[in-house]
Design a protein around this motif. Structure first.
Motif, PDB file in Angstrom:
ATOM      1  N   GLY A  99      -2.561   6.650  -1.459  1.00  0.00           N
ATOM      2  CA  GLY A  99      -3.177   6.435  -2.501  1.00  0.00           C
ATOM      3  C   GLY A  99      -3.615   7.699  -3.455  1.00  0.00           C
ATOM      4  O   GLY A  99      -4.029   7.742  -4.449  1.00  0.00           O
ATOM      5  N   VAL A 100      -3.536   8.789  -2.673  1.00  0.00           N
ATOM      6  CA  VAL A 100      -3.781  10.053  -3.291  1.00  0.00           C
ATOM      7  C   VAL A 100      -2.656  10.827  -3.696  1.00  0.00           C
ATOM      8  O   VAL A 100      -1.624  11.166  -2.980  1.00  0.00           O
ATOM      9  CB  VAL A 100      -4.601  10.985  -2.298  1.00  0.00           C
ATOM     10  CG1 VAL A 100      -4.579  12.477  -3.137  1.00  0.00           C
ATOM     11  CG2 VAL A 100      -5.826  10.623  -1.935  1.00  0.00           C
ATOM     12  N   MET A 110       0.661  -1.010  -0.071  1.00  0.00           N
ATOM     13  CA  MET A 110       0.197   0.135  -0.114  1.00  0.00           C
ATOM     14  C   MET A 110       1.019   1.317  -0.026  1.00  0.00           C
ATOM     15  O   MET A 110       1.745   1.333   0.605  1.00  0.00           O
ATOM     16  CB  MET A 110      -0.894   0.136   1.290  1.00  0.00           C
ATOM     17  CG  MET A 110      -1.918   1.249   0.958  1.00  0.00           C
ATOM     18  SD  MET A 110      -3.041   0.876   2.960  1.00  0.00           S
ATOM     19  CE  MET A 110      -4.115   2.587   2.562  1.00  0.00           C
ATOM     20  N   ALA A 111       0.545   2.225  -0.909  1.00  0.00           N
ATOM     21  CA  ALA A 111       1.241   3.496  -0.826  1.00  0.00           C
ATOM     22  C   ALA A 111       1.181   4.326   0.497  1.00  0.00           C
ATOM     23  O   ALA A 111       0.450   4.032   1.287  1.00  0.00           O
ATOM     24  CB  ALA A 111       0.793   4.304  -1.921  1.00  0.00           C
ATOM     25  N   ASP A 112       2.394   4.768   0.671  1.00  0.00           N
ATOM     26  CA  ASP A 112       2.453   5.818   1.913  1.00  0.00           C
ATOM     27  C   ASP A 112       1.894   7.114   1.643  1.00  0.00           C
ATOM     28  O   ASP A 112       1.758   7.759   0.493  1.00  0.00           O
ATOM     29  CB  ASP A 112       3.854   6.070   2.273  1.00  0.00           C
ATOM     30  CG  ASP A 112       4.540   4.501   2.673  1.00  0.00           C
ATOM     31  OD1 ASP A 112       3.947   3.675   3.142  1.00  0.00           O
ATOM     32  OD2 ASP A 112       5.917   4.313   2.491  1.00  0.00           O
ATOM     33  N   PRO A 113       1.465   7.760   2.990  1.00  0.00           N
ATOM     34  CA  PRO A 113       0.955   9.356   2.594  1.00  0.00           C
ATOM     35  C   PRO A 113       2.052  10.218   2.002  1.00  0.00           C
ATOM     36  O   PRO A 113       3.302   9.765   2.318  1.00  0.00           O
ATOM     37  CB  PRO A 113       0.848   9.712   3.962  1.00  0.00           C
ATOM     38  CG  PRO A 113       0.462   8.256   5.004  1.00  0.00           C
ATOM     39  CD  PRO A 113       1.507   7.185   4.189  1.00  0.00           C
ATOM     40  N   VAL A 114       1.779  11.294   1.262  1.00  0.00           N
ATOM     41  CA  VAL A 114       2.700  11.857   0.483  1.00  0.00           C
ATOM     42  C   VAL A 114       2.692  13.395   1.235  1.00  0.00           C
ATOM     43  O   VAL A 114       1.650  13.994   1.127  1.00  0.00           O
ATOM     44  CB  VAL A 114       2.430  11.970  -0.993  1.00  0.00           C
ATOM     45  CG1 VAL A 114       3.712  12.852  -1.644  1.00  0.00           C
ATOM     46  CG2 VAL A 114       2.457  10.705  -1.357  1.00  0.00           C
ATOM     47  N   ARG A 115       3.653  13.964   1.499  1.00  0.00           N
ATOM     48  CA  ARG A 115       3.903  15.170   2.111  1.00  0.00           C
ATOM     49  C   ARG A 115       3.838  16.365   0.968  1.00  0.00           C
ATOM     50  O   ARG A 115       5.029  16.173   0.053  1.00  0.00           O
ATOM     51  CB  ARG A 115       5.002  15.436   3.044  1.00  0.00           C
ATOM     52  CG  ARG A 115       4.876  16.962   3.829  1.00  0.00           C
ATOM     53  CD  ARG A 115       5.778  16.800   4.959  1.00  0.00           C
ATOM     54  NE  ARG A 115       5.774  18.146   5.626  1.00  0.00           N
ATOM     55  CZ  ARG A 115       5.857  18.028   7.013  1.00  0.00           C
ATOM     56  NH1 ARG A 115       5.767  16.737   7.808  1.00  0.00           N
ATOM     57  NH2 ARG A 115       5.850  19.192   7.678  1.00  0.00           N
TER      58      ARG A 115
END
Length: 286
Positions: free
Chosen positions: A59-60, A1-6
């Motif tokens: 995922g965003v 699963m993709a990590d959150p992105v800053r």
């Protein structure tokens, strides 16, 4: 699963009601969490500036957030962009014989104190080549004379395009750039120079300052424009000195100020904290 992105959003536009609410609402509807926000409405120019750092959920993607922001950006006719804070800004550093600012930038990059990647070192001399070689940085020797200036600047422009450099840093590069080049790379060139009262020009400014008995010496980092040393100021600093400081010590103090002022300016630009506002800048400090 993709990590959150800053991510970081920067924008400028005409100052009108509803901008902050619109941005905050759009980000919230996209599942983003705002971590830091700064804004400024300039009553003199009627312009509004904003920088928002936020976390996008897993995922965003950056493109998804940008697509969500596009309608409000069009509504307020914004100049804007969304960038990933993890992406180091590629920079090209230019230097002549004084290497203190180059060394400082290289060290700060290596230590992770600057969110940049030096993609090339350019000089009109060979003095800085050992520094570039030792740090595994591409070095380009581009000599400059009155007759070859146009050719040298053309090579520089080609190099900027080839390396993808988003910023050119004049780390004590002792050549005056042409009006054409300054205009072409407007907002993408930062210079560092000594700044005294009086503003000593020519050779050995620190020795001139010593002979006049100055009480403060300092440095200014600014964007390069066609007006020599009069571009929008990003960062400044000064240090008190006295009659007891010999000229050579003023040189050492001045070089230290120049290095740290330039580094702060480069960091602010790379973190998208600097906005040009006519002949001035808006700088959102962390």
């Amino acid at each position: 699963m993709a990590d959150p992105v800053r991510l970081v959003l920067t924008l400028s536009c005409e100052d009108k009601p509803g901008i902050v609410a619109g941005i905050a609402g759009t980000l919230a509807n996209s599942g983003c969490n705002i971590l830091d926000s700064a804004q400024f409405g300039d009553a003199e120019t009627g312009l509004f500036f904003m920088r928002v750092e936020f976390m996008a959920p897993a995922g965003v993607l950056r493109e998804d957030v940008a697509a969500a922001l596009t309608p409000i950006a069009k509504r307020f006719e914004m100049n804007w962009e969304v960038r990933d804070t993890a992406e180091a800004m590629p920079i090209l550093v230019m230097v002549s014989k004084f290497d203190h600012c180059l060394l400082d930038l290289v060290y700060r990059q290596r230590m992770g104190a600057l969110p940049v990647k030096i993609v090339a070192v350019v000089s009109n001399h060979l003095d800085a080549k050992p520094i570039a070689d030792m740090n595994h940085l591409p070095f380009h020797h581009i000599p400059v004379t009155r007759d070859t200036k146009a050719e040298a600047e053309a090579k520089l422009v080609d190099l900027v395009e080839e390396t993808g450099a988003e910023l050119v840093v004049l780390a004590r590069y002792m050549q005056v750039l042409s009006e054409d080049l300054s205009t072409r790379l407007s907002g993408r060139i930062i210079n560092i120079h000594h700044s005294f009262l009086p503003a000593f020009k020519g050779a050995k400014p620190y020795h001139q300052a010593h002979s006049r008995g100055v009480k403060l010496i300092g440095a200014t980092a600014h964007y390069v424009t066609s007006d020599l040393d009069e571009g929008p100021i990003i960062e400044q600093d000064a240090e008190r000195v006295s009659h007891a400081h010999p000229a050579d010590e003023l040189v050492a103090i001045g070089r230290d100020i120049e290095a740290r002022v330039l580094a702060r300016a480069v960091k602010a630009h790379a973190e998208r904290r600097v906005f040009q506002n006519g002949v001035k800048t808006v700088v959102f400090r962390p």
